[in-house]
Structures are given as C-alpha cells and as structure tokens.
Design an enzyme around this catalytic site. Structure first.
Site, mmCIF file in Angstrom:
data_model
loop_
_atom_site.group_PDB
_atom_site.id
_atom_site.type_symbol
_atom_site.label_atom_id
_atom_site.label_comp_id
_atom_site.label_asym_id
_atom_site.label_seq_id
_atom_site.Cartn_x
_atom_site.Cartn_y
_atom_site.Cartn_z
ATOM 1 N N GLY A 176 0.826 -1.215 0.000
ATOM 2 C CA GLY A 176 0.000 0.000 0.000
ATOM 3 C C GLY A 176 0.852 1.254 0.000
ATOM 4 O O GLY A 176 0.579 2.225 -0.724
ATOM 5 N N ASP A 177 1.897 1.245 0.797
ATOM 6 C CA ASP A 177 2.833 2.373 0.817
ATOM 7 C C ASP A 177 3.779 2.363 -0.386
ATOM 8 O O ASP A 177 4.047 3.400 -0.989
ATOM 9 C CB ASP A 177 3.703 2.301 2.090
ATOM 10 C CG ASP A 177 2.949 2.725 3.335
ATOM 11 O OD1 ASP A 177 2.400 3.831 3.353
ATOM 12 O OD2 ASP A 177 2.910 1.942 4.299
#
Lengths: 399, 399
Positions: A176-177
C-alpha cells in the site's frame, strides 16, 4: 538539443534539489529512489523526535532498520513549521528547490500556510508531490487516517491474496505504501520533464487507495467481464492451465510454471514419469484444469523424493520454467544479488551493514554500489544554513 | 527556461513517441502508464497472433479482458522482424521515436540485429527500455525463463506472504510483473529527463527479480539487523503493538489499526468495553504483544454482534483507524472510485465497459476519464505507413 553532453557517470537527476517533509514509508520510499538516482534530498524533520519511523523496530547499533533502509543518501535538518524563524529557513530552502514532497493528511499544508495556491504563487517553478491515503481532492474518505493495511483491505488487495477458501491476507510487504511511493516517483519525474518544456511547476496528488486499484487491474477486469468476484487465489493462476504454481518438495517448496502441453510433457519426463503426460486426466490443458488437485498430488509425491535445490537443477536442465521458493536469507545468498549490485555497502554506519540497491540500471550510469548512511536527526543543519547564508549574500544570519 | 508555456490540459508526455515490442504484462503495463500520460505508443506485434495475451481469458465480446485492460490508448501494427520489408518499416518507425521498449529474453534483440550498440550507433537519441526476468547483464540466471510466480518465489516475496505457520503464498496480483513495469516507467521517464539535457539516449535494464528485492527492503533490513528469517506475517505487523490487523465480524472482516494505547482505549470504548483497556493483559503495548491471541478473541467476540459496515461507522466516528476488507465488487461500489476517476469509460468497445483509471493526478492536467479501447491486431497499419510515406517525401511506398 543542447551541445553539452553529460559526462558518463552523471546521474539522471543530478542537479535536482528536493525538500522532503515525508515520514514513515510511502513518501520516503519515493525520495529514496530519487536520491539513488542523483537528486539531493533535504529531509526536513519535525523536532524533537523527527520522522516517526526513527522509533520503529527492529534496531541495530541503536538505530531503526526501518528508518535507515529508506533514508540513505539523504540530509537532515530539524525545523518546526509553526515557528517563525524555522519557517523562514524552510521558505529559503524552497526558493531554489525543484520539488517539495510531503505525506501529511489533506489540509495540513493549507493550515501551515503552504497550500498549493500559495506555494505556486510564490514558487512558480516548484513541483509539489503529495501522497495521502485517499488523495488531497475528491474522496469522501479524505479526512480519514490511512495505513498500509487499511488501503490493502479496502481496495480488495487482501481479498485476492491468501489460500483458496482461507481468510483474506495482507501482502507480506507494505505494498500500500510502496506502490504509492512508486507512482509518486513516476508523477514527480513526469512533472520535471514537463517543467523542462514549460518552466512551470505543478502538483502531483497521489492516493494510496488509487494505487492499489491500479495494481488490481486484472482482478477488476475479470470481475467487470464475467461478473465473478475473485477470492484468494493461492498460488494458482486462473487464466493458465496447471501445473502452474507452488509445489512441496522434501525440504521446502518450488514454483513450477509449465502452462502448456509441451512444458507439461517435459516436466513429466524430467520427473521420471513420462506416462503422466498421456494420462487421460492430464493429457490436455482443459483436462488438467478439471483434475488440478489430483495433478498436484501426483507431482508432489514425486517431488517428495528430493529437495528443492535438486529439483530446480533437474527441471531447469529440462527447460521447465521453475524456481525455488526462497526465504529472504536464501535469496540474499544467490549469486544474482551480487552480480546485479542488489545489496550495497553503507558508508557511515547506522543500523544496517548493507541495504538493497536500486533495480533501475542505466547503460551510461555507473551501478549504485555504495550509499551514504541515513542521517542523524538535524545532522546537516550547520552546512545547510551556511549555504543559505552564502546564497543570500550574508545579509542574514541563519540559526 | 523556455518562453512558451504548455496550454493547460497538455499532458506530461505529449510529443513523446514510443515503439513498443512488449508483450503480456510487465512491459505493456509500463507503456500503458506512459500512454495514459500523453505518449503515443505504437505497439509492434508479431504476426500472425500478435501479443500472446490477446489469447488469455477471461473474455468479453470475444476479446481478452487481460489484454484490453493494459493496452488501451495504444496503436497496433503487425511486423515480422525477421522479414526484410518489415524491418525497413520498423527502422523507419525508430528513426523518429523517442523510446523503444521490449521484454524479450536477453539476446533476442542482439540476434535480430538490434542489440544496444547497434541501436545506439544508428539512433543516438533513442532510449531503449528493457525488462526481463533476471536482467540483460550480469545475472547467472539471465537465460532462464521467468514468470511472475518464479520471481515472487525466488525473491522471498511469497515466503513473507500468507498466514503464520501456513504455506508461502503468492500475492493475489502479478506484483512481479507490475513492480517491474513501474520501475521501468521510472527509468524511462528519468532517461527522457536526462536526454532533455544531453540529447543522448541510453538503455534502461530492468530485472523483475531486482524489483521484488526492492519491495522487500524492510524484510531484508530486519533480517540483516536481527538475523531472523521472516516467515508469513498474516495480517500482523511485527513492528507495531496490536490490535493492528484483520478481524472477523458478523458478515466479513475489517482492518483495525489501533497501534498505540490511546487508540486502543478509544477502540475499547467504542466496542462498549472500556474495561478492556484496564485489563492487566492489555493495559500497555508490550503486554498486548504478549497476549495478542487473547486480545484477538476478545475483540472478535464483540465484533460478532454486527456487520462490517456497522463497525466501520462506529469505530470511524470514534477516531479509530479502520476500514472494511472489501471484495473487488464492493470496492468498485465505493463513492471514492467515481470521485477520483478510478474507473473510466472506454471509447470503441472491446472486452471491458470500463477500465481502471490512472492514480497519478496532476493539478494542471485534466483527469483521465475516457480511454480509447485496446487496438485490434494491425488496425493502424495503413495510417502508420501513410505517415512514414509522408515523412520520407513519398520516395518510397510502404506496405
């Protein structure tokens, strides 16, 4: 075209200066890539503690491995953006910066007086790269806190990861990051390219959730075409006939990707069972799809006779696409890693003796084989302030 | 700086022409991103079948959803690079191209007479973007076939994904291909930026395996610092105190990210059990780490009283970071998707009524809300040849 040619060894982003307010992972991962390729990254950290991830475990030599791995090759200065003298330093830094990066929640920059309209009016060639959970504009969720796991869960990424019939599963890295950091890197580099034509900066607005959707393109395409809702797929690729996935051996697992009849026949021969390729359950791709669990059992019964290393050598020699399922330590011991400079030395110490290198290799740029250790908080203050004083002709003392 | 300013709406890569030999996923994903942001992408496909992924399921209106999702906004011409007349067309295309992309196995371009030394000598400003499993240079594995699953397995990505104690698990999207496509996009854009200074093209050499290592930076950092070999982490983040992960409700799952004492207290209150925050097993982060399974059971017993939607509303109102674990269909129904233009219309039909939009949003470029459908094989032949004839002054007929 310009007459001068960069000397070999000059990096693609040499001469680019980035003022970096990002913390933790998505933003720092982006500015790590930019720094690896020649940009000067000045990390502006909030006193007294600096980047939150300085305080995340695991630790080595009293420093955070988490922080050190993504902040190599950066400088650090501590500035409190609510204090007038520190704001003056910050604005002087922006005056000759190419890019400002931040991953605050939407609204924070505006409240600090650095909303995009103000920034753009005052620093017209500055590019502003922003990453947040749901984006700066538009989303009904924009004010909600976001974490890697929240966007992995919301997007559907966890719903397609895991064993069939099992619970949704987080991807084992913070995708996600990391995906958000990568898309921000693309956006900033594109904006630099555009600014080379126009002279004008712009804002890049990245939402972590959008980036997960961009990775899910095939799962979404399949859903829109068939109406099916994909669940966890395990190691099985629905579009390809088996054997195409993960198989247990005597001492671990390996991946076999024998997705057509010819490769399947080569596999059966290499396993000492050429008759399997003639078995009516397995003779053709559609039949193998229908009898996938039986095929898995037959193959694993044979693989149980030896270890992963043996089978990778035997199947590889037979031209069957395959590979070990490595743990991280085994991967690092593979000669590929050194041959491609994917583990590099760290000058100046810190938590880590070595860090992962860059996967972007250019024919006319020397491989990245050493990096400078991540900075201590505020370690470059004196030098940065001296530079500002020199640039402003010494009319002002910076402290 | 130049005097002329691009009109608003001009895209960052407007004016860039890409000749694209890539097939299946890693390369086409890269050129999709470049095309979404203004580059002209001419997909050169091998007759008679073209890109292999044209024949991958699922299908809609007789076309592959897999192919259509990543090839929107591209043109197609079929050329056999072993035939002299087709090579002449190909080389004429390269003569005014900015970028050539390919994802053949190493050695194929050289055997075709288009190795980097030949390309660079003949087309000095051309950038060559290459992606392969193990890279064009250096790796002992370079001649081995690679698939997404092979590099996910070898790199350690599968070893850290899955439920604790369970088997290694493939990430539910082809992150081996997608990450390589993203790093290639970064590399090409950086090379375009460098070429704007120097006028000279270079080669970008991306290995899928290297890109997985770049995503594993934290797992590798942890291993190098502590000597531990990370296994599947489930939904639990080892660096953060619980509750921080996935929890079952009456009708599904949700993510709760309450990684500090204050958020944990807010969670307990919102669940109607403020006493839990005073329980000696849970009163402090380290204690919650030691009693993580008991904490999970307590929380799930409370969550079982209602569904995911109810709990997201209640916990969100209490300021606890959380989110549903959506399936893909539920994500697409979320108003975020429309608000951020993350599902866009397709002009001209094909397998898909809509495709995923771009997550890179620029302040001075209109949102991408429509794309042109992926091309039929060879559909742009006549127009492309007519352009070549016009450029070469009509001295040569192209066919």
């Amino acid at each position: 075209m310009p007459d001068e040619v960069d000397p070999i060894g000059d990096k693609p982003l040499s001469g680019i200066k980035i003022v970096d307010l990002t913390r933790v992972l998505a933003g720092p991962y982006c500015t790590m890539i930019l720094a690896d390729h020649g940009a000067r990254v000045i990390k502006v950290e909030r006193p007294p503690g600096g980047d939150d991830s300085r305080h995340f475990g695991s630790y080595g030599h009293g420093r955070s491995a988490y922080f050190d791995s993504v902040n190599r090759n950066k400088e650090s200065i501590a500035l409190d953006l609510r204090s007038a003298p520190d704001r003056e330093v910050f604005e002087e830094l922006l005056a000759d910066a190419d890019v400002l990066t931040e991953n605050f929640r939407p609204g924070v920059m505006r409240r600090l007086g650095y909303g995009w309209p103000e920034l753009h009016a005052r620093f017209p060639s500055l590019i502003h790269g922003s990453v947040s959970g749901f984006g700066g504009e538009g989303s009904p969720h924009r004010d909600r806190p976001a974490y890697d796991m929240v966007v992995q869960g919301m997007s559907g990424m966890m719903s397609v990861t895991g064993q069939p019939g099992g619970p949704p599963t987080r991807v084992g890295v913070s995708v996600g990051d990391l995906a958000a950091g990568l898309f921000l890197t693309v956006g900033i580099t594109m904006s630099l390219l555009r600014r080379a034509r126009t002279g004008v900066g712009n804002q890049v607005d990245i939402a972590m959730l959008d980036c997960q959707l961009a990775l899910l393109e095939y799962s979404i395409g399949r859903h829109l075409t068939t109406g099916e809702t994909p669940g966890p797929v395990g190691t099985y690729r629905p579009a390809v006939p088996p054997p195409f996935g993960s198989f247990r051996t005597a001492d671990g697992y390996l991946v076999i990707a024998a997705g057509n009849d010819k490769l399947f026949a080569a596999l059966c021969t290499a396993l000492g069972r050429p008759d399997l390729a003639q078995d009516s359950r397995f003779v053709q791709g559609e039949a193998r799809k229908d009898h996938e669990p039986a095929l898995q059992r037959e193959i694993e019964a044979l693989l149980a006779q030896a270890g992963t290393g043996h089978w990778c050598a035997v199947l590889g020699a037979a031209g069957v696409p395959c590979g070990p399922i490595n743990t991280v330590d085994r991967m690092l011991a593979d000669p590929h890693v050194a041959a491609r400079s994917m583990l590099v030395d760290v000058d100046g110490g810190g938590a880590l003796p070595k860090v992962v290198g860059t996967p972007i290799k250019f024919s006319d740029v020397a491989d990245l084989t050493r990096v400078t250790a991540a900075p201590d908080l505020d370690q470059d203050r004196a030098r940065i302030l001296a530079e500002l004083a020199a640039r402003t002709g010494g009319v002002r003392e910076w402290s």
